[in-house]
Design a protein around this motif. Structure first.
Motif, PDB file in Angstrom:
ATOM      1  N   UNK A 292       0.850  -1.211  -0.113  1.00 35.59           N
ATOM      2  CA  UNK A 292       0.173  -0.046  -0.054  1.00 35.59           C
ATOM      3  C   UNK A 292       0.852   1.254  -0.157  1.00 35.59           C
ATOM      4  N   UNK A 293       1.969   1.074   0.922  1.00 36.03           N
ATOM      5  CA  UNK A 293       2.711   2.517   0.893  1.00 36.03           C
ATOM      6  C   UNK A 293       3.469   2.639  -0.392  1.00 36.03           C
ATOM      7  N   UNK A 294       3.897   1.775  -1.084  1.00 36.75           N
ATOM      8  CA  UNK A 294       4.404   1.637  -2.373  1.00 36.75           C
ATOM      9  C   UNK A 294       3.841   2.360  -3.553  1.00 36.75           C
ATOM     10  N   UNK A 295       2.567   1.843  -3.371  1.00 38.64           N
ATOM     11  CA  UNK A 295       1.599   2.205  -4.495  1.00 38.64           C
ATOM     12  C   UNK A 295       1.214   3.484  -4.288  1.00 38.64           C
ATOM     13  N   UNK A 296       1.136   3.971  -3.025  1.00 38.59           N
ATOM     14  CA  UNK A 296       0.919   5.548  -2.622  1.00 38.59           C
ATOM     15  C   UNK A 296       1.689   6.385  -3.071  1.00 38.59           C
ATOM     16  N   UNK A 297       3.098   6.032  -2.804  1.00 41.73           N
ATOM     17  CA  UNK A 297       4.300   6.489  -3.264  1.00 41.73           C
ATOM     18  C   UNK A 297       4.277   6.566  -4.735  1.00 41.73           C
ATOM     19  N   UNK A 298       4.010   5.565  -5.396  1.00 42.85           N
ATOM     20  CA  UNK A 298       4.187   5.488  -6.863  1.00 42.85           C
ATOM     21  C   UNK A 298       3.000   6.641  -7.498  1.00 42.85           C
ATOM     22  N   UNK A 299       1.910   6.581  -6.690  1.00 39.02           N
ATOM     23  CA  UNK A 299       0.952   7.781  -7.370  1.00 39.02           C
ATOM     24  C   UNK A 299       1.517   8.960  -7.204  1.00 39.02           C
ATOM     25  N   UNK A 300       2.322   9.401  -6.071  1.00 39.39           N
ATOM     26  CA  UNK A 300       2.586  10.733  -5.933  1.00 39.39           C
ATOM     27  C   UNK A 300       3.564  10.894  -7.076  1.00 39.39           C
ATOM     28  N   UNK A 301       4.306  10.182  -7.233  1.00 37.65           N
ATOM     29  CA  UNK A 301       5.596  10.101  -8.053  1.00 37.65           C
ATOM     30  C   UNK A 301       5.031  10.440  -9.576  1.00 37.65           C
ATOM     31  N   UNK A 302       4.064   9.680  -9.744  1.00 34.56           N
ATOM     32  CA  UNK A 302       3.613   9.661 -11.281  1.00 34.56           C
ATOM     33  C   UNK A 302       2.720  10.900 -11.511  1.00 34.56           C
ATOM     34  N   UNK A 303       2.385  11.635 -10.444  1.00 30.14           N
ATOM     35  CA  UNK A 303       1.781  12.971 -10.684  1.00 30.14           C
ATOM     36  C   UNK A 303       2.670  14.159 -10.377  1.00 30.14           C
ATOM     37  N   UNK A 304       3.853  13.777 -10.120  1.00 32.47           N
ATOM     38  CA  UNK A 304       4.781  14.902  -9.353  1.00 32.47           C
ATOM     39  C   UNK A 304       4.925  16.128 -10.178  1.00 32.47           C
ATOM     40  N   UNK A 305       4.698  16.265 -11.344  1.00 27.88           N
ATOM     41  CA  UNK A 305       4.918  17.313 -12.167  1.00 27.88           C
ATOM     42  C   UNK A 305       3.624  18.371 -11.958  1.00 27.88           C
ATOM     43  N   UNK A 333      16.209  21.558  -1.931  1.00 24.43           N
ATOM     44  CA  UNK A 333      14.960  21.565  -2.959  1.00 24.43           C
ATOM     45  C   UNK A 333      15.080  20.455  -3.956  1.00 24.43           C
ATOM     46  N   UNK A 334      14.435  19.512  -4.052  1.00 28.23           N
ATOM     47  CA  UNK A 334      14.564  18.319  -5.155  1.00 28.23           C
ATOM     48  C   UNK A 334      14.316  18.946  -6.455  1.00 28.23           C
ATOM     49  N   UNK A 335      14.893  18.342  -7.362  1.00 31.00           N
ATOM     50  CA  UNK A 335      14.747  18.685  -8.887  1.00 31.00           C
ATOM     51  C   UNK A 335      14.248  17.601  -9.753  1.00 31.00           C
ATOM     52  N   UNK A 336      14.062  16.309  -8.803  1.00 34.45           N
ATOM     53  CA  UNK A 336      13.691  15.237  -9.850  1.00 34.45           C
ATOM     54  C   UNK A 336      12.846  14.427  -9.035  1.00 34.45           C
ATOM     55  N   UNK A 337      11.731  13.732  -9.766  1.00 32.39           N
ATOM     56  CA  UNK A 337      10.573  12.942  -8.659  1.00 32.39           C
ATOM     57  C   UNK A 337      11.330  11.596  -8.330  1.00 32.39           C
ATOM     58  N   UNK A 338      12.179  11.636  -7.266  1.00 33.83           N
ATOM     59  CA  UNK A 338      12.721  10.598  -7.052  1.00 33.83           C
ATOM     60  C   UNK A 338      12.330  10.064  -5.694  1.00 33.83           C
ATOM     61  N   UNK A 339      12.479   8.822  -4.934  1.00 33.03           N
ATOM     62  CA  UNK A 339      12.290   8.612  -3.621  1.00 33.03           C
ATOM     63  C   UNK A 339      13.497   7.793  -3.198  1.00 33.03           C
ATOM     64  N   UNK A 381      -2.364   6.081  -7.134  1.00 35.73           N
ATOM     65  CA  UNK A 381      -1.439   5.046  -7.067  1.00 35.73           C
ATOM     66  C   UNK A 381      -1.978   3.870  -6.637  1.00 35.73           C
ATOM     67  N   UNK A 382      -3.075   3.646  -5.572  1.00 41.92           N
ATOM     68  CA  UNK A 382      -3.493   2.759  -4.865  1.00 41.92           C
ATOM     69  C   UNK A 382      -4.436   2.001  -6.203  1.00 41.92           C
ATOM     70  N   UNK A 383      -5.181   2.899  -6.897  1.00 43.18           N
ATOM     71  CA  UNK A 383      -6.265   2.183  -7.619  1.00 43.18           C
ATOM     72  C   UNK A 383      -5.438   1.761  -8.763  1.00 43.18           C
ATOM     73  N   UNK A 384      -4.594   2.092  -9.385  1.00 44.62           N
ATOM     74  CA  UNK A 384      -3.968   1.875 -10.572  1.00 44.62           C
ATOM     75  C   UNK A 384      -2.569   0.827 -10.127  1.00 44.62           C
ATOM     76  N   UNK A 385      -2.526   0.635  -8.830  1.00 41.80           N
ATOM     77  CA  UNK A 385      -1.278  -0.323  -8.213  1.00 41.80           C
ATOM     78  C   UNK A 385      -0.116   0.113  -8.902  1.00 41.80           C
ATOM     79  N   UNK A 386       0.297   1.477  -8.685  1.00 38.27           N
ATOM     80  CA  UNK A 386       1.413   2.011  -9.549  1.00 38.27           C
ATOM     81  C   UNK A 386       2.671   1.488  -8.736  1.00 38.27           C
TER      82      UNK A 386
END
Length: 462
Positions: A292-305, A333-339, A381-386
């Motif tokens: 769940x945590x990884x999918x949530x992170x995945x969603x945030x990164x996918x929509x970071x821009x 201040x981060x410049x890329x969508x990384x985790x 991210x949760x809905x799409x299992x990103x």
């Protein structure tokens, strides 16, 4: 100092929940205020830019406020989706947010309000937007807990408009955690700390931040809406208490070109049935996180821009993000969508298995919008299992890591391409589109201003 959080606690408990068997009605706002010796109440809401708007209501008239008799001309209030001809915004107080604030003015209280129009919650109101995002979580039996790190500068402004550090001795290149700087600002910092603790927020640290003249004061995490209300209240308290000492507190992301800017970092965790859902000791990626945590992170990164339009919503934000360095040697201040793990160079830092830290927000962010947009991205991210992929190492990124927008205009363009974020703020009322257009207009207004840099660079260049 009297612990205000304990005053009238039995009455406030009734405001939070009235059991079915109760024969007494919950206390009114007037009764709560009178129990605390409050004579006037600031009825507060913010516009989409995060500007606090308020009317000062005598406690004797609190019943009228609670009954929906307090109207605002929305167009005059600020960016909140109204034109001059539109009906009034009616401020409906949330009694669970009411607190007395005598450390600002004796006999003063504050309550956060939800703007309504024609009897319905106004969809362009930031607090309403966040409550809708929280409802989206609740439909999945989830709850968001959020902590916030509020950074700011204390400055003086001269008659010509130039700013300088309020503490003239605070001028070094590497002043972070400087004990002398904290001590010189002792009266201000302790006044803010005492205020937070008297409200029951659990202030646990007050420090000198990276740049000369910059400070941060931390409080305990709580439910998402409570934390957003507290960020708005804290900005108000810091500003007023600084003014009482002849200083100006600014949350502007980059007030000094050669110094690190001010962030607004959010620590987020998801809970279900009063238990955190992020930890998982079976995690093979080494961070102790659940799927769940990884999918949530995945969603945030996918929509970071697109998220940057809410996390860094000002022209000045990108002076902070675009900086190559600062006097101390880092911009933070981060410049890329990384985790990654416990590494402050990433867009998302994972300090432990219970939470993630979103490090892309800055001092101009509206906490309601920033948290709401982040929740929406994470839920996608949760809905799409990103799958966000494996975490990056210290200072690392991948070829697939998105480069964050370089200007506010780039962020607006990214938001307009992101239907998930745009639609999450409403389809019947296109709040996302309205916000994007307002931010494009803000960028173009700045772009059309002739600056000293242009005069110096071009006046005799040709």
């Amino acid at each position: 100092m009297t612990n205000i959080a304990e005053l009238g606690e039995a009455r406030r408990a009734q405001a939070l929940a009235a059991p079915e068997s109760a024969t007494l009605s919950p206390p009114t706002l007037r009764e709560l205020a009178e129990a605390d010796g409050v004579r006037f109440i600031l009825a507060v809401f913010v516009d989409l830019n995060g500007k606090p708007c308020a009317k000062l209501v005598p406690t004797a008239a609190a019943d009228q406020l609670e009954a929906g008799a307090l109207g605002f001309a929305g167009f005059a209030a600020g960016l909140i989706g109204q034109q001059p001809q539109d009906p009034d915004l009616i401020a409906i107080p949330d009694l669970t947010s009411y607190v007395p604030i005598p450390f600002v003015k004796e006999g003063l209280g504050i309550v956060h309000c939800d703007p309504h129009v024609n009897g319905e919650p106004w969809p362009y109101a930031p607090r309403v937007i966040l409550k809708n995002a929280i409802s989206d979580l609740a439909r999945r039996n989830l709850q968001a807990k959020v902590g916030a790190e509020v950074e700011y500068f204390l400055v003086h402004r001269d008659d010509a408009g130039a700013i300088s550090t309020a503490d003239r001795r605070d001028d070094g290149a590497r002043t972070c955690y400087d004990a002398r700087g904290v001590t010189r600002m002792y009266d201000h910092l302790t006044a803010v700390s005492d205020a937070m603790n008297s409200l029951g927020w659990g202030n646990y640290a007050n420090d000198h931040e990276d740049a000369a003249g910059q400070f941060e004061q931390n409080f305990a995490y709580d439910d998402a809406l409570i934390t957003a209300d507290r960020v708005v209240t804290l900005r108000y308290l810091i500003s007023v208490l600084a003014e009482q000492r002849g200083m100006t507190a600014t949350f502007m992301p980059k007030p000094f070109a050669n110094r690190a800017g001010s962030g607004l970092h959010f620590h987020l965790s998801l809970w279900a049935d009063d238990a955190p859902v992020f930890p998982d000791d079976r995690d093979r990626r080494g961070l102790g996180l659940s799927p769940t945590a990884y999918a949530f992170i995945g969603g945030i990164l996918a929509h970071a821009s697109g998220l940057q339009a809410f996390l860094a919503p000002s022209v000045n934000s990108y002076k902070r993000r675009g900086a190559s360095t600062s006097a101390s040697g880092a911009t933070w201040s981060p410049k890329k969508a990384t985790y990654g793990g416990n590494d402050r160079t990433h867009f998302i830092r994972v300090p432990d298995e219970k939470r993630i830290e979103l490090r892309a927000g800055d001092g101009s962010a509206n906490p309601y919008l920033a948290i709401a947009a982040t929740i929406s991205a994470g839920l996608d991210g949760l809905d799409q299992a990103i799958d966000p992929g494996d975490p990056c190492g210290p200072g690392e990124s991948r070829a697939t890591s998105a480069v964050l927008p370089q200007t506010l205009l780039h962020a607006v363009e990214a938001l307009r391409r992101d239907r998930v974020l745009l639609d999450s703020f409403g389809i019947e009322h296109p709040v996302g589109e309205y916000f994007a257009q307002a931010k494009e207009d803000e960028f173009l207004t700045w772009h059309n201003t002739v600056t000293d840099w242009e005069i110096n660079s071009y006046l005799t260049a040709y």
